[in-house]
Design a protein around this motif. Structure first.
Motif, PDB file in Angstrom:
ATOM      1  N   SER A   1       0.809  -1.211   0.000  1.00 37.33           N
ATOM      2  CA  SER A   1       0.000   0.000   0.000  1.00 37.33           C
ATOM      3  C   SER A   1       0.848   1.269   0.000  1.00 37.33           C
ATOM      4  N   ASN A   2       2.142   1.145   0.126  1.00 35.60           N
ATOM      5  CA  ASN A   2       3.032   2.301   0.060  1.00 35.60           C
ATOM      6  C   ASN A   2       3.570   2.562  -1.347  1.00 35.60           C
ATOM      7  N   TYR A   3       3.181   1.703  -2.281  1.00 38.52           N
ATOM      8  CA  TYR A   3       3.736   1.787  -3.632  1.00 38.52           C
ATOM      9  C   TYR A   3       2.693   2.246  -4.639  1.00 38.52           C
ATOM     10  N   ALA A   4       3.078   3.188  -5.468  1.00 40.27           N
ATOM     11  CA  ALA A   4       2.279   3.486  -6.647  1.00 40.27           C
ATOM     12  C   ALA A   4       2.521   2.400  -7.688  1.00 40.27           C
ATOM     13  N   ILE A   5       1.558   2.208  -8.552  1.00 37.27           N
ATOM     14  CA  ILE A   5       1.637   1.172  -9.579  1.00 37.27           C
ATOM     15  C   ILE A   5       1.441   1.804 -10.954  1.00 37.27           C
ATOM     16  N   ALA A   6       2.178   1.311 -11.907  1.00 39.13           N
ATOM     17  CA  ALA A   6       1.974   1.737 -13.296  1.00 39.13           C
ATOM     18  C   ALA A   6       2.024   0.512 -14.193  1.00 39.13           C
ATOM     19  N   TRP A   7       1.322   0.588 -15.281  1.00 36.51           N
ATOM     20  CA  TRP A   7       1.322  -0.467 -16.295  1.00 36.51           C
ATOM     21  C   TRP A   7       1.959   0.074 -17.573  1.00 36.51           C
ATOM     22  N   PHE A   8       2.789  -0.776 -18.170  1.00 35.75           N
ATOM     23  CA  PHE A   8       3.433  -0.477 -19.441  1.00 35.75           C
ATOM     24  C   PHE A   8       3.218  -1.668 -20.374  1.00 35.75           C
ATOM     25  N   ARG A   9       3.491  -1.445 -21.628  1.00 37.57           N
ATOM     26  CA  ARG A   9       3.480  -2.555 -22.575  1.00 37.57           C
ATOM     27  C   ARG A   9       4.571  -2.326 -23.617  1.00 37.57           C
ATOM     28  N   GLN A  10       4.980  -3.428 -24.213  1.00 37.57           N
ATOM     29  CA  GLN A  10       5.958  -3.336 -25.289  1.00 37.57           C
ATOM     30  C   GLN A  10       5.649  -4.371 -26.343  1.00 37.57           C
ATOM     31  N   ALA A  11       5.465  -3.903 -27.545  1.00 36.87           N
ATOM     32  CA  ALA A  11       5.234  -4.774 -28.686  1.00 36.87           C
ATOM     33  C   ALA A  11       6.556  -4.990 -29.417  1.00 36.87           C
ATOM     34  N   PRO A  12       6.680  -6.094 -30.135  1.00 34.00           N
ATOM     35  CA  PRO A  12       7.928  -6.368 -30.859  1.00 34.00           C
ATOM     36  C   PRO A  12       8.294  -5.234 -31.802  1.00 34.00           C
ATOM     37  N   GLY A  13       9.523  -4.781 -31.692  1.00 29.93           N
ATOM     38  CA  GLY A  13      10.004  -3.730 -32.575  1.00 29.93           C
ATOM     39  C   GLY A  13       9.518  -2.341 -32.239  1.00 29.93           C
ATOM     40  N   LYS A  14       8.802  -2.201 -31.141  1.00 29.67           N
ATOM     41  CA  LYS A  14       8.283  -0.886 -30.765  1.00 29.67           C
ATOM     42  C   LYS A  14       8.834  -0.456 -29.414  1.00 29.67           C
ATOM     43  N   GLU A  15       8.768   0.846 -29.177  1.00 25.65           N
ATOM     44  CA  GLU A  15       9.185   1.367 -27.887  1.00 25.65           C
ATOM     45  C   GLU A  15       8.201   0.948 -26.798  1.00 25.65           C
ATOM     46  N   ARG A  16       8.721   0.889 -25.604  1.00 18.97           N
ATOM     47  CA  ARG A  16       7.857   0.639 -24.463  1.00 18.97           C
ATOM     48  C   ARG A  16       6.878   1.795 -24.314  1.00 18.97           C
ATOM     49  N   GLU A  17       5.648   1.472 -23.993  1.00 20.06           N
ATOM     50  CA  GLU A  17       4.583   2.463 -23.914  1.00 20.06           C
ATOM     51  C   GLU A  17       3.939   2.441 -22.531  1.00 20.06           C
ATOM     52  N   GLY A  18       3.886   3.589 -21.896  1.00 17.94           N
ATOM     53  CA  GLY A  18       3.184   3.699 -20.638  1.00 17.94           C
ATOM     54  C   GLY A  18       1.687   3.766 -20.858  1.00 17.94           C
ATOM     55  N   LEU A  19       0.927   3.111 -19.986  1.00 19.79           N
ATOM     56  CA  LEU A  19      -0.516   3.011 -20.174  1.00 19.79           C
ATOM     57  C   LEU A  19      -1.311   3.713 -19.087  1.00 19.79           C
ATOM     58  N   SER A  20      -0.948   3.443 -17.851  1.00 19.21           N
ATOM     59  CA  SER A  20      -1.758   3.957 -16.756  1.00 19.21           C
ATOM     60  C   SER A  20      -0.974   3.879 -15.460  1.00 19.21           C
ATOM     61  N   CYS A  21      -1.379   4.703 -14.502  1.00 24.41           N
ATOM     62  CA  CYS A  21      -0.774   4.659 -13.177  1.00 24.41           C
ATOM     63  C   CYS A  21      -1.861   4.885 -12.148  1.00 24.41           C
ATOM     64  N   ILE A  22      -1.560   4.448 -10.937  1.00 24.37           N
ATOM     65  CA  ILE A  22      -2.498   4.611  -9.836  1.00 24.37           C
ATOM     66  C   ILE A  22      -1.703   4.902  -8.575  1.00 24.37           C
ATOM     67  N   SER A  23      -2.236   5.783  -7.762  1.00 26.25           N
ATOM     68  CA  SER A  23      -1.540   6.158  -6.538  1.00 26.25           C
ATOM     69  C   SER A  23      -1.564   5.015  -5.530  1.00 26.25           C
TER      70      SER A  23
END
Length: 130
Positions: free
Chosen positions: A30-52
């Motif tokens: 509960s002290n950590y914020a969370i974020a989701w990322f994704r990476q497709a082959p041959g593409k840069e990593r992409e940030g999607l969402s975060c939560i406090s």
């Protein structure tokens, strides 16, 4: 230190939904914020969402806003990413990340590169067929 394990990925058809989970072990999730990322082959990593850390604040990348929903259950040490209306362009390996800093303050809806989370899961693969 927190360990993260993603699950819930798989092969689905376009238009389907998936719910990804991010199970955390270690102290004080509960002290950590969370974020989701994704990476497709041959593409840069992409940030999607975060939560406090408390779940009271969320932010979404413009590319997924309205289709993806981030949430967390601190009692179960788990975060989630609900993904609706999936398309083949959503095919990628999806990662959850955690950090004691307020991750969302470093990100904008078009740029999730402002800060590198301290902890990363190994990822779960999502494949969407047309």
């Amino acid at each position: 230190q927190v360990q993260l394990v993603e699950s819930g990925g798989g092969l689905v058809q376009a238009g389907a939904s998936l719910r990804l989970s991010c199970a955390a072990s270690g102290p004080s999730f509960s002290n950590y914020a969370i974020a989701w990322f994704r990476q497709a082959p041959g593409k840069e990593r992409e940030g999607l969402s975060c939560i406090s850390s408390t779940g009271g604040y969320t932010k979404y990348a413009d590319s997924v806003k309205g289709r993806f929903t981030i949430s967390r259950d601190n009692a179960k040490n788990t975060a989630f990413l609900q993904m609706n209306s999936l398309s083949p362009e959503d095919s990628a390996v999806y990662f959850c990340t955690a950090d004691p800093k307020a991750l969302c303050t470093y990100y904008t809806t078009t740029d999730f590169k402002g800060y590198e989370s301290a902890y990363w899961g190994q990822g779960t693969r999502v494949s969407v067929s047309s």
